[in-house]
Write an enzyme that holds these catalytic residues in place. Structure first.
Site, PDB file in Angstrom:
ATOM      1  N   HIS A  50       0.860  -1.188   0.000  1.00  0.00           N
ATOM      2  CA  HIS A  50       0.000   0.000   0.000  1.00  0.00           C
ATOM      3  C   HIS A  50       0.894   1.235   0.000  1.00  0.00           C
ATOM      4  O   HIS A  50       2.126   1.113  -0.024  1.00  0.00           O
ATOM      5  CB  HIS A  50      -0.965  -0.012   1.194  1.00  0.00           C
ATOM      6  CG  HIS A  50      -0.301   0.034   2.533  1.00  0.00           C
ATOM      7  ND1 HIS A  50       0.551  -0.951   2.991  1.00  0.00           N
ATOM      8  CD2 HIS A  50      -0.374   0.958   3.542  1.00  0.00           C
ATOM      9  CE1 HIS A  50       0.968  -0.655   4.211  1.00  0.00           C
ATOM     10  NE2 HIS A  50       0.431   0.502   4.556  1.00  0.00           N
ATOM     11  N   HIS A  52       1.243   3.941   2.226  1.00  0.00           N
ATOM     12  CA  HIS A  52       1.637   4.723   3.393  1.00  0.00           C
ATOM     13  C   HIS A  52       3.152   4.922   3.362  1.00  0.00           C
ATOM     14  O   HIS A  52       3.901   4.075   2.857  1.00  0.00           O
ATOM     15  CB  HIS A  52       1.204   4.024   4.681  1.00  0.00           C
ATOM     16  CG  HIS A  52      -0.265   4.190   4.961  1.00  0.00           C
ATOM     17  ND1 HIS A  52      -0.966   3.375   5.819  1.00  0.00           N
ATOM     18  CD2 HIS A  52      -1.164   5.098   4.487  1.00  0.00           C
ATOM     19  CE1 HIS A  52      -2.227   3.764   5.868  1.00  0.00           C
ATOM     20  NE2 HIS A  52      -2.374   4.811   5.070  1.00  0.00           N
ATOM     21  N   ASP A  54       5.682   4.712   5.319  1.00  0.00           N
ATOM     22  CA  ASP A  54       6.668   3.770   5.855  1.00  0.00           C
ATOM     23  C   ASP A  54       6.878   2.565   4.956  1.00  0.00           C
ATOM     24  O   ASP A  54       7.746   1.728   5.217  1.00  0.00           O
ATOM     25  CB  ASP A  54       6.276   3.326   7.265  1.00  0.00           C
ATOM     26  CG  ASP A  54       4.868   2.763   7.359  1.00  0.00           C
ATOM     27  OD1 ASP A  54       3.989   3.230   6.628  1.00  0.00           O
ATOM     28  OD2 ASP A  54       4.641   1.844   8.181  1.00  0.00           O
ATOM     29  N   HIS A  55       6.101   2.466   3.868  1.00  0.00           N
ATOM     30  CA  HIS A  55       6.233   1.331   2.947  1.00  0.00           C
ATOM     31  C   HIS A  55       6.747   1.735   1.569  1.00  0.00           C
ATOM     32  O   HIS A  55       7.041   0.866   0.753  1.00  0.00           O
ATOM     33  CB  HIS A  55       4.885   0.619   2.795  1.00  0.00           C
ATOM     34  CG  HIS A  55       4.417  -0.020   4.060  1.00  0.00           C
ATOM     35  ND1 HIS A  55       4.536  -1.371   4.301  1.00  0.00           N
ATOM     36  CD2 HIS A  55       3.867   0.517   5.177  1.00  0.00           C
ATOM     37  CE1 HIS A  55       4.060  -1.651   5.502  1.00  0.00           C
ATOM     38  NE2 HIS A  55       3.654  -0.522   6.052  1.00  0.00           N
ATOM     39  N   HIS A 128      -7.294  -2.481   5.806  1.00  0.00           N
ATOM     40  CA  HIS A 128      -6.454  -1.457   6.418  1.00  0.00           C
ATOM     41  C   HIS A 128      -7.094  -0.098   6.156  1.00  0.00           C
ATOM     42  O   HIS A 128      -8.144   0.000   5.521  1.00  0.00           O
ATOM     43  CB  HIS A 128      -5.041  -1.553   5.832  1.00  0.00           C
ATOM     44  CG  HIS A 128      -4.025  -0.711   6.538  1.00  0.00           C
ATOM     45  ND1 HIS A 128      -3.913  -0.653   7.914  1.00  0.00           N
ATOM     46  CD2 HIS A 128      -3.060   0.114   6.045  1.00  0.00           C
ATOM     47  CE1 HIS A 128      -2.924   0.161   8.236  1.00  0.00           C
ATOM     48  NE2 HIS A 128      -2.399   0.653   7.134  1.00  0.00           N
ATOM     49  N   ASP A 198      -0.199  -4.218   6.056  1.00  0.00           N
ATOM     50  CA  ASP A 198      -0.799  -3.891   7.329  1.00  0.00           C
ATOM     51  C   ASP A 198      -2.288  -4.245   7.238  1.00  0.00           C
ATOM     52  O   ASP A 198      -2.936  -3.862   6.281  1.00  0.00           O
ATOM     53  CB  ASP A 198      -0.695  -2.402   7.593  1.00  0.00           C
ATOM     54  CG  ASP A 198       0.701  -1.829   7.551  1.00  0.00           C
ATOM     55  OD1 ASP A 198       1.623  -2.480   6.991  1.00  0.00           O
ATOM     56  OD2 ASP A 198       0.884  -0.705   8.014  1.00  0.00           O
ATOM     57  N   HIS A 257       6.833  -5.253  11.514  1.00  0.00           N
ATOM     58  CA  HIS A 257       6.029  -4.019  11.590  1.00  0.00           C
ATOM     59  C   HIS A 257       5.642  -3.696  13.034  1.00  0.00           C
ATOM     60  O   HIS A 257       4.469  -3.533  13.372  1.00  0.00           O
ATOM     61  CB  HIS A 257       4.774  -4.159  10.721  1.00  0.00           C
ATOM     62  CG  HIS A 257       4.195  -2.825  10.322  1.00  0.00           C
ATOM     63  ND1 HIS A 257       3.274  -2.160  11.085  1.00  0.00           N
ATOM     64  CD2 HIS A 257       4.406  -2.050   9.230  1.00  0.00           C
ATOM     65  CE1 HIS A 257       2.945  -1.030  10.493  1.00  0.00           C
ATOM     66  NE2 HIS A 257       3.625  -0.935   9.366  1.00  0.00           N
TER      67      HIS A 257
END
Length: 295
Positions: A50, A52, A54-55, A128, A198, A257
């Site tokens: 996805h 976000h 942090d990814h 998510h 996530d 994570h």
């Protein structure tokens, strides 16, 4: 989920016969790749769960590094719908790349898959705060060469080698067509890796991860008292991940994570191993070599 000293962000790299598939590209990804000595030019595909930060926030730097290494072959990027727009926006700071990018965007429906030779990637929609997928990588294993079958079909000996070595061989010889399946036995058990982050637990996940040789799954919190907080943020706890691994009959579970509020996840490992014994804590540059089962 937040960079800490000694803890980078989400990423997983799979290497098969010299080809590499990278899943997610959080901050610090290319640092770990350099430390492992695996290079960058050989990455065939980057896949995103996805969008976000942090990814995906490590992507512009990685693309520039690939360009500086004089990569010219196309790079395939896979992810939810909107991938092209996100990557194009990030590339405002990564201009003049030396290679083209090919985008594969999937809507949030089950059944998406992508094949690369004997390697097949499948996607499962998750639950998510943003559109998100879990991915499985399945490496098929062809059957053994069966000389008795070859003899029974009067296949010339000179064709035995090409038929057993070449995937989907189709050879015309003396007016007859010979294919690989004519000399091979039943398909053997391959290898399977599942990467899931996530999400909240979804009903289809145990079947999706069924029989995985390695199941990498998020565990935001290990403390049972943080269960409600994990659910509120659409994440999973150690116990929920372990429950899925058990239901999937996975061989091994790696938790990942972690919340920055949980600096030492080992303190809570027993909460997972009580449910699924072969659970391990993920860490930067944790690696494993998976091999076909001996017969």
């Amino acid at each position: 989920m937040m960079p800490l000293p000694g803890r980078f962000l989400s990423s997983m790299l799979c290497r098969v016969d010299g080809r590499m598939v990278l899943f997610d590209c959080g901050e610090g990804t290319q640092v770990s790749l350099r430390m492992l000595g695996w290079g960058f030019k050989q990455i065939d595909m980057i896949v995103f769960t996805h969008f976000h930060g942090d990814h995906i926030s490590g992507l512009p730097g990685l693309l520039l590094t690939m360009a500086n290494a004089e990569r010219t072959q196309p790079l395939t990027l896979v992810g939810p719908v909107g991938l092209r727009q996100v990557v194009t926006s990030l590339c405002v700071i990564a201009r003049d790349l030396t290679f083209p990018m090919e985008f594969v965007e999937w809507d949030m429906k089950p059944g998406h898959s992508h094949s690369m030779g004997d390697l097949t990637m499948k996607a499962l929609p998750l639950n998510h705060r943003a559109p998100c997928f879990a991915y499985s990588l399945e490496l098929s294993r062809r059957g053994k060469f069966d000389p008795e079958r070859a003899k029974a079909q009067n296949i010339p000996v000179k064709l035995w080698g090409p038929l057993q070595k070449q995937t989907d061989a189709n050879i015309v010889y003396e007016g007859r067509t010979f294919t690989s399946d004519m000399v091979l036995g039943a398909t053997r058990k391959g290898l399977k890796v599942v990467f899931c982050t996530d999400t909240r637990p979804v009903a289809a996940l145990p079947a999706f991860a069924q029989g995985a040789d390695l199941f990498i799954c998020e565990g935001l919190y290990g403390d049972p008292e943080k269960q409600e907080k994990a659910a509120a943020h659409k994440h999973m706890s150690f116990m929920e991940a372990a429950t899925i691994a058990k239901a999937a009959q996975a061989k091994e579970l790696w938790l990942t994570h972690f919340s920055p509020a949980m600096p030492d996840p080992y303190n809570y490992l027993e909460n997972a191993t009580a449910i699924f014994l072969n659970t391990k804590i993920g860490k930067d540059r944790k690696t494993i070599t998976l091999r076909f089962a001996e017969e």
